[in-house]
Scaffold this active site. Structure first.
Site, PDB file in Angstrom:
ATOM      1  N   GLU A 220      -3.756   7.683  -3.261  1.00 36.51           N
ATOM      2  CA  GLU A 220      -4.097   6.266  -2.847  1.00 36.51           C
ATOM      3  C   GLU A 220      -3.660   4.935  -3.831  1.00 36.51           C
ATOM      4  O   GLU A 220      -4.575   5.054  -4.896  1.00 36.51           O
ATOM      5  CB  GLU A 220      -5.106   5.327  -2.354  1.00 36.51           C
ATOM      6  CG  GLU A 220      -4.930   4.887  -1.184  1.00 36.51           C
ATOM      7  CD  GLU A 220      -6.600   4.291  -1.003  1.00 36.51           C
ATOM      8  OE1 GLU A 220      -6.741   4.209   0.335  1.00 36.51           O
ATOM      9  OE2 GLU A 220      -7.732   3.981  -1.448  1.00 36.51           O
TER      10      GLU A 220
ATOM     11  N   TYR B 209       0.920  -0.877   0.309  1.00 36.18           N
ATOM     12  CA  TYR B 209       0.012  -0.024  -0.321  1.00 36.18           C
ATOM     13  C   TYR B 209       0.704   1.037   0.143  1.00 36.18           C
ATOM     14  O   TYR B 209       1.977   0.929   0.817  1.00 36.18           O
ATOM     15  CB  TYR B 209      -0.951   0.146   1.301  1.00 36.18           C
ATOM     16  CG  TYR B 209      -1.830   1.106   1.348  1.00 36.18           C
ATOM     17  CD1 TYR B 209      -3.123   1.300   1.005  1.00 36.18           C
ATOM     18  CD2 TYR B 209      -1.510   2.208   1.548  1.00 36.18           C
ATOM     19  CE1 TYR B 209      -3.846   2.125   0.942  1.00 36.18           C
ATOM     20  CE2 TYR B 209      -2.543   3.217   1.781  1.00 36.18           C
ATOM     21  CZ  TYR B 209      -3.121   3.347   1.332  1.00 36.18           C
ATOM     22  OH  TYR B 209      -4.202   5.012   1.532  1.00 36.18           O
TER      23      TYR B 209
END
Lengths: 295, 389
Positions: free
Chosen positions: B197, B109
């Site tokens: 993101e 991530y």
């Protein structure tokens, strides 16, 4: 006494000759605020509303010894105006402009702090010490002079609160609209610290809303250090998640920043929390009466 | 403002961020051509909607041959995708993205978001890619690593080294990561992004780092200086009534209740909803008519509220400051001439020129107009009217 501004404050208006600047500068003058001039680049040397116009804040400060600035500059240029005021030695910078990009506000705030100045806003109604100085866009007549400090993230809710304070027989020492953007200059804590030391302020009303956790930080400060009674109201108890409720900063994201968690934190810190916006005055009155009994 | 994955990836490529490329189509007959153009032997077909959690909702499929690609494109295009973020009503898929599948050695991530407390952008990385970050935060917060970036300095080498170490990258990958992180930060700052993101960012078998997905949102207040990004707005993804409201300088959000609200100021508008609830009702909307309300905006406000057939009463709550109440009163009268207001309207006017305003409303005889003495009275009458007491 009061905090930040009073009848001796020398105020300049940035964006003085624009439509908004003109309208509100006139209102401030009518209220009795000591507006000593204004800044509109390229228009230096003129007289506007009976006051001198300067090309830069630096020139305005040199000529008038101004210590407070009221900003009505379009959003894309507003952070430059804030930084200019800080560089020129202005102590209290009040930025009314709505819609400043977050990145700009973030950098402007850091520079203001470096110059030891105080920034109020952006996207706020300003600051008022009743009967002395109105530096903002609020309707002055609603604010009666008294001993209650008022700090609010919302404009019209500030008026609503000041109105209710007057209805229950009290008045305002100083009222500050801090704005509802994700990054704002002075926060609840910054101003609570000043009210803590202000002899004329006997109690404080704070009006918060969903988004961020400035209210929770304030609760922590109040619990540890604040000596005076506090009433609070938090707007947005029924607001849906992930929706921006008008103010850029009023958003419950990832489930945090809800009204309930703020109300709980404030209650836990000993603050009297008004459940709905109609009973802010009533809650204040009850709290002050109880406090008197205890003394 | 949010944009789609394919748009975010286009922007990434401009900043030299290694990205899984692909082709977006709106017409299933174009799938064949897209596969030929992409080449390869394994593809992913991904629904392009703003909501997250697409995979679980059936909006992301892996295809082993061209026939499968075409099958999945037909399946996904036009489907109503329901994910954890869309609610029960789901969202119509109008575009699909076809991309060559990548070899995945490991998923990470990686993202940047504004931290409102620190008042700085924060770069976030985790070895637990491909999972919702909220879930990682809850279950294993020690696996999320953050560095706060001072916008006056920019990202520093030591901060990148710190993140690379937590992600256990070897020397070569660390070097690639350094460039990746710098470019992503540049993109974030230069484009006034609010949130970036990448979930997952992947490490391939040959040690390349690639953005496999991309989720980006921008600061609405900065769109004025990014015309190219502003043009990416997909109006199909927004609530129609909310876009309509914006055109008139109104701020409207539709809710599920039956008491319509028209208020000046965001804070007062929110707390008007709160007091309606407190009185036992449910607000039908959030509506801030702003500081410059006039007859036209008030009329538009009524029109927006009345489009919602659930609405049984409208509470007009105005605290006049700069906005004069007499103007609002005239606005209400004009509005009832322009738009047919079929439900009772409860009016509370306080502040500048409120007495004159009430006098104006008293003189004209509008059926269905109920005046309230104060905020509580107004909320109470609105709720009672809506539930038919």
């Amino acid at each position: 006494m009061s905090i930040l501004v009073n009848k001796n404050s020398k105020v300049i208006v940035q964006g003085f000759t624009g439509k908004e600047g003109t309208f509100h500068a006139q209102n401030c003058l009518d209220y009795g605020t000591n507006v000593v001039g204004g800044v509109s680049p390229g228009k230096g040397g003129k007289i506007h509303l009976g006051k001198p116009v300067f090309d830069s804040v630096k020139e305005a400060v040199q000529a008038t010894s101004a210590d407070v600035s009221l900003i009505f500059v379009p959003p894309i240029f507003a952070s430059d105006a804030i930084i200019e005021a800080a560089f020129a030695g202005i102590i209290v910078i009040v930025c009314i402009t709505e819609g400043i990009p977050v990145k700009d506000a973030m950098i402007a705030k850091k520079i203001v702090e470096k110059h030891n100045a105080v920034l109020i806003g952006p996207n706020c109604p300003g600051i008022i010490t009743p009967d002395e100085a109105k530096i903002g866009i609020m309707p002055g007549f609603i604010f009666k002079k008294g001993s209650i400090g008022l700090i609010s993230k919302s404009g019209t809710l500030t008026y609503e609160a000041a109105h209710q304070v007057a209805q229950v027989g009290f008045g305002i020492s100083t009222a500050i609209g801090i704005g509802g953007d994700p990054i704002i200059g002075s926060t609840f804590i910054d101003l609570l610290k000043l009210f803590n030391e202000d002899d004329e302020t006997e109690a404080v009303v704070i009006i918060g809303e969903i988004g961020g956790d400035l209210e929770i930080q304030a609760a922590d400060y109040i619990k540890k250090y604040f000596k005076k009674p506090v009433v609070a109201f938090i707007a947005g108890q029924t607001a849906p998640k992930d929706k921006r409720m008008g103010h850029a900063g009023a958003i419950i994201s990832s489930g945090s920043g809800t009204a309930q968690e703020k109300m709980d934190a404030l209650s836990e810190a000993g603050v009297s929390v008004a459940k709905n916006p109609a009973i802010i005055g009533e809650t204040l009155k009850k709290m002050i009466e109880e406090n008197c009994k205890n003394i | 403002m949010k944009i789609h994955e394919y748009q975010a990836k286009e922007l990434f490529q401009k900043y030299n961020i290694p990205t899984q490329g692909g082709i977006v189509i709106e017409d299933a007959t174009k799938a064949d051509e897209a596969v030929d153009k992409l080449g390869g032997n394994l593809w992913v077909v991904k629904a392009q909607v703003h909501a997250g959690g697409r995979g679980k909702g059936g909006g992301v499929k892996l295809a082993k041959n061209k026939e499968e690609v075409i099958k999945y494109v037909k399946q996904i295009l036009g489907m109503t995708l329901i994910t954890a973020q869309t609610g029960e009503e789901g969202i119509l898929v109008r575009k699909v993205y076809i991309a060559k599948a990548e070899d995945i050695k490991k998923e990470y991530y990686f993202g940047i978001v504004l931290d409102r407390n620190l008042e700085m952008p924060v770069m976030i990385a985790s070895t637990e890619g491909g999972v919702e970050i909220e879930k990682i935060a809850k279950e294993s917060p020690e696996k999320i690593h953050k560095v706060a970036i001072d916008p006056q300095i920019g990202i520093c080498d030591f901060q990148i080294r710190e993140l690379a170490k937590t992600l256990n990258f070897n020397k070569i990958v660390s070097r690639r990561f350094s460039l990746f992180a710098r470019n992503l930060y540049q993109f974030y700052m230069n484009s006034d992004a609010e949130m970036v993101e990448i979930n997952p960012m992947i490490l391939t078998d040959d040690d390349q780092l690639i953005a496999l997905d991309a989720k980006v949102s921008f600061d609405d207040n900065a769109l004025g200086r990014h015309k190219d990004i502003a043009e990416m707005q997909d109006f199909f993804e927004e609530e129609e009534s909310e876009i309509e409201a914006h055109k008139y300088g109104l701020n409207y959000i539709k809710l599920d209740g039956n008491v319509g609200c028209m208020v000046n100021g965001a804070g007062l508008a929110m707390s008007t909803m709160d007091i309606i609830k407190d009185e036992g009702g449910e607000p039908a909307n959030f509506l801030d008519v702003g500081g410059n309300a006039n007859a036209e905006t008030v009329a538009k406000g009524f029109e927006l509220i009345l489009k919602d057939s659930n609405v049984k009463a409208i509470f007009v709550n105005i605290f006049g400051g700069i906005v004069r109440c007499d103007r609002i009163a005239n606005g209400i009268i004009k509005a009832t001439e322009i738009t047919e207001v079929k439900v009772p309207v409860i009016v509370r006017l306080e502040g500048t020129n409120s007495k004159e305003a009430l006098e104006i409303l008293r003189k004209v005889n509008i059926a269905n107009l109920i005046s309230a003495n104060d905020l509580k009275d107004g909320a109470k009458k609105s709720v009672q009217t809506a539930i038919g007491v």
